[in-house]
Design a protein around this motif. Sequence first.
Motif, PDB file in Angstrom:
ATOM      1  N   LEU A 151       0.840  -1.198   0.000  1.00 28.52           N
ATOM      2  CA  LEU A 151       0.000   0.000   0.000  1.00 28.52           C
ATOM      3  C   LEU A 151       0.879   1.254   0.000  1.00 28.52           C
ATOM      4  CD1 LEU A 151      -2.713   1.520   0.256  1.00 28.52           C
ATOM      5  CD2 LEU A 151      -2.488   1.257   2.739  1.00 28.52           C
ATOM      6  N   MET A 152       1.914   1.264   0.816  1.00 34.54           N
ATOM      7  CA  MET A 152       2.815   2.417   0.862  1.00 34.54           C
ATOM      8  C   MET A 152       3.490   2.624  -0.496  1.00 34.54           C
ATOM      9  SD  MET A 152       4.375   1.736   4.681  1.00 34.54           S
ATOM     10  CE  MET A 152       5.473   3.147   4.757  1.00 34.54           C
ATOM     11  N   LEU A 153       3.866   1.526  -1.159  1.00 31.11           N
ATOM     12  CA  LEU A 153       4.465   1.645  -2.496  1.00 31.11           C
ATOM     13  C   LEU A 153       3.455   2.227  -3.483  1.00 31.11           C
ATOM     14  CD1 LEU A 153       6.433  -1.716  -2.735  1.00 31.11           C
ATOM     15  CD2 LEU A 153       7.423   0.593  -2.720  1.00 31.11           C
ATOM     16  N   ARG A 154       2.234   1.721  -3.469  1.00 28.57           N
ATOM     17  CA  ARG A 154       1.191   2.232  -4.374  1.00 28.57           C
ATOM     18  C   ARG A 154       0.957   3.725  -4.155  1.00 28.57           C
ATOM     19  NH1 ARG A 154       0.054  -0.294  -8.747  1.00 28.57           N
ATOM     20  NH2 ARG A 154      -0.284  -2.502  -8.460  1.00 28.57           N
ATOM     21  N   GLN A 155       0.914   4.133  -2.887  1.00 28.87           N
ATOM     22  CA  GLN A 155       0.655   5.538  -2.579  1.00 28.87           C
ATOM     23  C   GLN A 155       1.825   6.435  -2.969  1.00 28.87           C
ATOM     24  OE1 GLN A 155      -0.202   5.114   1.616  1.00 28.87           O
ATOM     25  NE2 GLN A 155      -2.416   5.154   1.251  1.00 28.87           N
ATOM     26  N   THR A 156       3.032   5.889  -2.966  1.00 34.32           N
ATOM     27  CA  THR A 156       4.218   6.702  -3.215  1.00 34.32           C
ATOM     28  C   THR A 156       4.681   6.659  -4.668  1.00 34.32           C
ATOM     29  OG1 THR A 156       4.921   6.273  -0.951  1.00 34.32           O
ATOM     30  CG2 THR A 156       6.585   7.146  -2.438  1.00 34.32           C
ATOM     31  N   ILE A 157       4.748   5.465  -5.260  1.00 36.88           N
ATOM     32  CA  ILE A 157       5.279   5.342  -6.623  1.00 36.88           C
ATOM     33  C   ILE A 157       4.272   4.744  -7.598  1.00 36.88           C
ATOM     34  CG2 ILE A 157       7.690   5.248  -5.863  1.00 36.88           C
ATOM     35  CD1 ILE A 157       7.585   2.180  -6.351  1.00 36.88           C
ATOM     36  N   ASP A 158       3.040   4.540  -7.149  1.00 40.97           N
ATOM     37  CA  ASP A 158       1.960   3.995  -7.974  1.00 40.97           C
ATOM     38  C   ASP A 158       2.334   2.659  -8.616  1.00 40.97           C
ATOM     39  OD1 ASP A 158      -0.631   3.957  -8.947  1.00 40.97           O
ATOM     40  OD2 ASP A 158      -0.063   4.953 -10.820  1.00 40.97           O
ATOM     41  N   SER A 159       3.046   1.835  -7.848  1.00 34.78           N
ATOM     42  CA  SER A 159       3.432   0.509  -8.310  1.00 34.78           C
ATOM     43  C   SER A 159       3.703  -0.351  -7.085  1.00 34.78           C
ATOM     44  CB  SER A 159       4.702   0.605  -9.170  1.00 34.78           C
ATOM     45  OG  SER A 159       5.086  -0.679  -9.608  1.00 34.78           O
ATOM     46  N   ALA A 160       3.455  -1.649  -7.225  1.00 30.20           N
ATOM     47  CA  ALA A 160       3.745  -2.591  -6.147  1.00 30.20           C
ATOM     48  C   ALA A 160       3.919  -3.980  -6.746  1.00 30.20           C
ATOM     49  CB  ALA A 160       2.626  -2.587  -5.106  1.00 30.20           C
ATOM     50  N   PRO A 161       4.657  -4.850  -6.081  1.00 32.63           N
ATOM     51  CA  PRO A 161       4.820  -6.219  -6.580  1.00 32.63           C
ATOM     52  C   PRO A 161       3.476  -6.934  -6.673  1.00 32.63           C
ATOM     53  CG  PRO A 161       6.406  -5.763  -4.831  1.00 32.63           C
ATOM     54  CD  PRO A 161       5.442  -4.617  -4.866  1.00 32.63           C
ATOM     55  N   THR A 162       3.424  -7.933  -7.533  1.00 32.18           N
ATOM     56  CA  THR A 162       2.191  -8.685  -7.724  1.00 32.18           C
ATOM     57  C   THR A 162       2.034  -9.762  -6.665  1.00 32.18           C
ATOM     58  OG1 THR A 162       3.282 -10.226  -9.224  1.00 32.18           O
ATOM     59  CG2 THR A 162       2.217  -8.300 -10.217  1.00 32.18           C
ATOM     60  N   TRP A 163       0.844 -10.338  -6.626  1.00 29.88           N
ATOM     61  CA  TRP A 163       0.478 -11.401  -5.702  1.00 29.88           C
ATOM     62  C   TRP A 163       1.341 -12.629  -5.965  1.00 29.88           C
ATOM     63  CZ3 TRP A 163      -2.239 -12.150  -1.433  1.00 29.88           C
ATOM     64  CH2 TRP A 163      -2.655 -13.428  -1.110  1.00 29.88           C
ATOM     65  N   VAL A 164       1.767 -13.300  -4.905  1.00 32.24           N
ATOM     66  CA  VAL A 164       2.492 -14.564  -5.014  1.00 32.24           C
ATOM     67  C   VAL A 164       1.525 -15.660  -4.586  1.00 32.24           C
ATOM     68  CG1 VAL A 164       4.444 -15.922  -4.164  1.00 32.24           C
ATOM     69  CG2 VAL A 164       4.710 -13.454  -4.526  1.00 32.24           C
ATOM     70  N   SER A 165       1.188 -16.555  -5.501  1.00 29.42           N
ATOM     71  CA  SER A 165       0.192 -17.590  -5.186  1.00 29.42           C
ATOM     72  C   SER A 165       0.775 -18.720  -4.354  1.00 29.42           C
ATOM     73  CB  SER A 165      -0.424 -18.153  -6.460  1.00 29.42           C
ATOM     74  OG  SER A 165       0.567 -18.752  -7.265  1.00 29.42           O
ATOM     75  N   LYS A 166       2.046 -19.066  -4.576  1.00 28.99           N
ATOM     76  CA  LYS A 166       2.752 -20.019  -3.719  1.00 28.99           C
ATOM     77  C   LYS A 166       4.230 -19.825  -3.921  1.00 28.99           C
ATOM     78  CE  LYS A 166       2.412 -24.014  -6.823  1.00 28.99           C
ATOM     79  NZ  LYS A 166       1.951 -25.394  -6.931  1.00 28.99           N
ATOM     80  N   THR A 167       5.006 -20.174  -2.903  1.00 32.33           N
ATOM     81  CA  THR A 167       6.436 -19.932  -2.957  1.00 32.33           C
ATOM     82  C   THR A 167       7.095 -20.773  -4.045  1.00 32.33           C
ATOM     83  OG1 THR A 167       8.475 -19.781  -1.665  1.00 32.33           O
ATOM     84  CG2 THR A 167       7.044 -21.666  -1.210  1.00 32.33           C
ATOM     85  N   LYS A 168       8.166 -20.224  -4.598  1.00 30.38           N
ATOM     86  CA  LYS A 168       8.941 -20.957  -5.594  1.00 30.38           C
ATOM     87  C   LYS A 168      10.033 -21.792  -4.934  1.00 30.38           C
ATOM     88  CE  LYS A 168      11.583 -16.729  -6.355  1.00 30.38           C
ATOM     89  NZ  LYS A 168      10.749 -15.814  -5.618  1.00 30.38           N
ATOM     90  N   ILE A 169      10.226 -21.602  -3.627  1.00 30.18           N
ATOM     91  CA  ILE A 169      11.251 -22.340  -2.892  1.00 30.18           C
ATOM     92  C   ILE A 169      10.678 -23.673  -2.442  1.00 30.18           C
ATOM     93  CG2 ILE A 169      12.783 -22.312  -0.889  1.00 30.18           C
ATOM     94  CD1 ILE A 169      12.614 -19.201  -1.072  1.00 30.18           C
ATOM     95  N   LYS A 170      11.287 -24.742  -2.879  1.00 33.77           N
ATOM     96  CA  LYS A 170      10.802 -26.087  -2.551  1.00 33.77           C
ATOM     97  C   LYS A 170      11.124 -26.438  -1.116  1.00 33.77           C
ATOM     98  CE  LYS A 170       9.451 -27.125  -6.726  1.00 33.77           C
ATOM     99  NZ  LYS A 170       8.093 -27.039  -7.079  1.00 33.77           N
ATOM    100  N   LEU A 171      10.235 -27.159  -0.478  1.00 32.53           N
ATOM    101  CA  LEU A 171      10.431 -27.651   0.873  1.00 32.53           C
ATOM    102  C   LEU A 171      11.539 -28.689   0.852  1.00 32.53           C
ATOM    103  CD1 LEU A 171       9.274 -27.403   3.731  1.00 32.53           C
ATOM    104  CD2 LEU A 171       7.711 -29.255   3.171  1.00 32.53           C
ATOM    105  N   GLY A 172      12.495 -28.562   1.754  1.00 34.88           N
ATOM    106  CA  GLY A 172      13.600 -29.518   1.803  1.00 34.88           C
ATOM    107  C   GLY A 172      14.641 -29.306   0.728  1.00 34.88           C
ATOM    108  N   GLY A 173      14.592 -28.137   0.068  1.00 32.71           N
ATOM    109  CA  GLY A 173      15.587 -27.819  -0.941  1.00 32.71           C
ATOM    110  C   GLY A 173      15.477 -28.634  -2.217  1.00 32.71           C
ATOM    111  N   ASP A 174      14.327 -29.276  -2.438  1.00 34.80           N
ATOM    112  CA  ASP A 174      14.144 -30.088  -3.662  1.00 34.80           C
ATOM    113  C   ASP A 174      14.203 -29.254  -4.910  1.00 34.80           C
ATOM    114  OD1 ASP A 174      13.747 -32.218  -1.969  1.00 34.80           O
ATOM    115  OD2 ASP A 174      11.555 -32.072  -2.034  1.00 34.80           O
TER     116      ASP A 174
END
Length: 158
Positions: free
Chosen positions: A135-158
């Motif tokens: 929200l602070m990014l949107r209010q300041t620079i009118d941009s913000a990162p997008t939604w992350v639906s699930k992490t790209k980091i595998k459990l157990g380093g797989d």
Amino acid sequence: MIATWKPILWQQFGAAIDMLENALLACPEELWNDRSRRPEYWYVVFHTLFFLDFYLSDSPEGFTPPAPFTLDELDPAGLLPERVYTKGELRAYLAALTEESVGQRCGFERPDVTVSELLLYSMRHVQHHAAQLNLMLRQTIDSAPTWVSKTKIKLGGD
């Protein structure tokens, strides 16, 4: 059943942490270092990482965040750290939160919750502040990162 839930919880908890990291990386230096804002952007990132680390630790006794951070965040007076922490310092703190620390048992009396509930509590805390930063990014620079639906980091380093 635990085997089924473990990767699901990690994908969502990891996604909340990824969103925090994305907000950290997307922040322009002028917003990061703006001491007139309340709350200060860098401080929201620090506060979120500190309590993520704290609640994922074994217990409050003996908890110590990595240098240069201190236990001052636990002071009930709510004082800000003496200086602005850099993006690099806070990104290194985030990187130090390994799967090993995430898997430790907790010994907390407050909040009065089970281990499973504390994980969800922490995930909600991270997501709350990631949204605040976006929200602070949107209010300041009118941009913000997008939604992350699930992490790209595998459990157990797989």
